[in-house]
Design a protein around this motif. Structure first.
Motif, short mmCIF file in Angstrom:
data_model
loop_
_atom_site.label_atom_id
_atom_site.label_comp_id
_atom_site.label_asym_id
_atom_site.label_seq_id
_atom_site.Cartn_x
_atom_site.Cartn_y
_atom_site.Cartn_z
N THR A 189 0.89 -1.31 -0.21
CA THR A 189 0.02 -0.04 0.17
C THR A 189 1.03 1.09 0.14
OG1 THR A 189 -0.19 -0.01 2.17
CG2 THR A 189 -1.94 -1.30 1.12
N THR A 190 0.27 2.21 -0.44
CA THR A 190 1.15 3.59 -0.56
C THR A 190 1.11 4.07 0.95
OG1 THR A 190 -0.85 4.68 -0.98
CG2 THR A 190 0.45 4.12 -2.79
N SER A 191 2.28 5.02 1.15
CA SER A 191 2.28 5.58 2.46
C SER A 191 1.44 6.81 2.67
CB SER A 191 3.85 5.85 2.68
OG SER A 191 4.35 6.45 1.82
N THR A 192 1.13 7.31 1.37
CA THR A 192 0.40 8.41 1.31
C THR A 192 -1.24 8.03 1.30
OG1 THR A 192 0.70 8.60 -0.94
CG2 THR A 192 2.02 9.91 0.56
N LEU A 193 -2.20 9.07 1.59
CA LEU A 193 -3.29 8.53 1.63
C LEU A 193 -3.90 9.14 0.15
CD1 LEU A 193 -4.70 10.11 4.90
CD2 LEU A 193 -3.90 7.89 4.32
N GLY A 194 -4.86 8.09 -0.53
CA GLY A 194 -5.65 8.45 -1.65
C GLY A 194 -6.94 9.34 -1.47
N ALA A 195 -7.66 9.40 -2.39
CA ALA A 195 -8.86 10.44 -2.42
C ALA A 195 -9.66 10.25 -1.37
CB ALA A 195 -9.49 10.49 -3.91
N ASP A 196 -9.98 8.94 -1.02
CA ASP A 196 -11.00 8.40 0.04
C ASP A 196 -10.44 8.64 1.46
OD1 ASP A 196 -9.07 6.44 -0.08
OD2 ASP A 196 -10.74 5.09 -0.31
N GLY A 197 -9.24 9.27 1.47
CA GLY A 197 -8.63 9.43 2.69
C GLY A 197 -7.76 8.25 3.32
N LYS A 198 -7.91 7.00 2.52
CA LYS A 198 -7.14 5.86 2.83
C LYS A 198 -5.98 5.34 2.26
CE LYS A 198 -11.60 3.82 4.17
NZ LYS A 198 -12.48 2.60 4.17
N PRO A 199 -4.92 4.67 2.54
CA PRO A 199 -3.96 4.31 1.65
C PRO A 199 -4.15 3.47 0.52
CG PRO A 199 -3.49 3.60 4.04
CD PRO A 199 -4.80 4.19 4.14
N VAL A 200 -3.56 3.66 -0.49
CA VAL A 200 -3.91 3.11 -1.91
C VAL A 200 -3.38 1.55 -1.94
CG1 VAL A 200 -3.98 3.23 -4.38
CG2 VAL A 200 -4.42 5.03 -2.96
N ALA A 201 -4.11 0.74 -2.06
CA ALA A 201 -3.66 -0.67 -2.03
C ALA A 201 -3.18 -1.15 -3.63
CB ALA A 201 -4.56 -1.71 -1.59
N LEU A 202 -1.97 -1.74 -3.82
CA LEU A 202 -1.71 -2.02 -5.10
C LEU A 202 -2.14 -3.47 -5.24
CD1 LEU A 202 0.11 0.44 -4.47
CD2 LEU A 202 2.11 -0.84 -5.63
N THR A 203 -3.50 -3.57 -5.66
CA THR A 203 -4.32 -4.77 -5.60
C THR A 203 -4.27 -5.53 -7.21
OG1 THR A 203 -6.27 -3.61 -6.13
CG2 THR A 203 -5.85 -4.12 -3.80
N ASP A 204 -4.01 -4.97 -8.24
CA ASP A 204 -4.04 -5.46 -9.51
C ASP A 204 -2.51 -5.69 -10.04
OD1 ASP A 204 -4.48 -6.17 -12.18
OD2 ASP A 204 -5.95 -5.02 -12.25
N ASP A 205 -2.16 -6.99 -9.91
CA ASP A 205 -0.92 -7.22 -10.43
C ASP A 205 -0.43 -6.90 -11.84
OD1 ASP A 205 -0.33 -8.27 -8.01
OD2 ASP A 205 -0.19 -10.49 -8.62
#
Length: 304
Positions: free
Chosen positions: A47-63
């Motif tokens: 996951t990113t250390s910075t927050l996304g637009a929804d205020g949560k860390p962005v998970a790199l879910t799609d390989d």
């Protein structure tokens, strides 16, 4: 570009990885595995250390997506989480479904030894054995020939949790349905329950085939399910599964069958709510994305 990998708890430095913006998440995971042999690809979650637009860390879910898709730039820090030992979804399903198929008949076949008396089984007990067995035979065949999983593995701990549920509930249901003191319900109850069970099992199979046909082989592409019961609810496969067990419960008229049905219905409702929300979030009608039907219910047509 350099990517710094730290632990998701404590931000402890693990390693640095050189990658390109055009590199995929899978390539990143393979590079990480080379430096950390213990953590094979399926155990990794970034996951990113910075927050996304929804205020949560962005998970790199799609390989298959590139790092640029997730706005990963040089000197970015990613948080790593170990998902633990993994096991394939297919194997988990095969084991958890094979258990009931083997356990349920034991109470039917060895009823004299289990209940301490020899007795003539009713036709409802015969029907219940056939229905229960056919359900899990169907589930096994679907696992092998129908289902396509978006994720290849799940945590190994899920195997023990799932088997405890399926195997334990089977013992609970089979013990009382095959009991020496079991009294068969009225013929009308048996007929209604059997018809509901059979129709629901067929509809459940059709839903699974529709879901399979949405995704090309080897692809993780997601599309909006359409046609049949999917025009009414987001998860008609769960709807049909629940009504099938309601039918089994009506047919056998045992408290444990109804308890099993309620437990399953609650869990499937939780899954359905999560999937419905995911559909609405993913297909939001923006940037050329299709809009998920807003009048579609979650699991009960026209109501819920």
């Amino acid at each position: 570009m350099k990517i710094t990998i730290v632990t998701s708890r404590g931000n402890k430095h693990i390693c640095d990885i050189e990658a390109e913006t055009t590199s995929t998440v899978l390539q990143l995971k393979k590079s990480f595995e080379k430096k950390n042999k213990k953590y094979y690809v399926d155990r990794q979650r970034f996951t990113t250390s910075t927050l996304g637009a929804d205020g949560k860390p962005v998970a790199l879910t799609d390989d298959g997506k590139t790092l640029s898709h997730y706005n990963i730039k040089s000197d970015t820090t990613l948080l790593f989480k170990d998902l633990g030992p993994q096991i394939s979804w297919t194997l988990v399903f095969l084991v958890e479904y094979a258990g009931p198929l083997c356990i349920y008949p034991l109470f039917y076949i060895f009823s004299k030894q289990i209940y301490g008396t020899d007795f003539q089984k009713s036709y409802v007990q015969d029907l219940a054995l056939i229905c229960y067995s056919l359900h899990y035979i169907k589930r096994l065949l679907e696992t092998i020939f129908v289902h396509r999983f978006s994720h290849g593995t799940m945590p190994l701990s899920n195997l023990f949790k799932n088997c405890t549920y399926y195997w334990g509930c089977t013992i609970m249901v089979s013990y009382f349905v095959n009991h020496a003191l079991y009294t068969a319900p009225s013929s009308i109850n048996v007929f209604v329950g059997l018809v509901l069970f059979a129709v629901s099992e067929f509809l459940n199979l059709m839903c699974h085939i529709q879901l399979r046909n949405l995704r090309p082989p080897g692809s993780t592409e997601r599309r909006i399910p359409k046609g049949g019961l999917f025009d009414l609810v987001s998860c008609p496969n769960y709807t049909a599964e629940i009504t099938a067990w309601i039918g089994f419960s009506i047919m056998t008229q045992t408290l444990t069958a109804f308890i099993f049905t309620l437990l399953g219905a609650f869990q499937m409702y939780v899954w359905a709510v999560a999937k419905h929300r995911r559909y609405r979030k993913e297909f939001d009608g923006q940037n050329g994305n299709p809009l998920y039907p807003r009048n579609r219910k979650i699991i009960v047509p026209f109501l819920l």
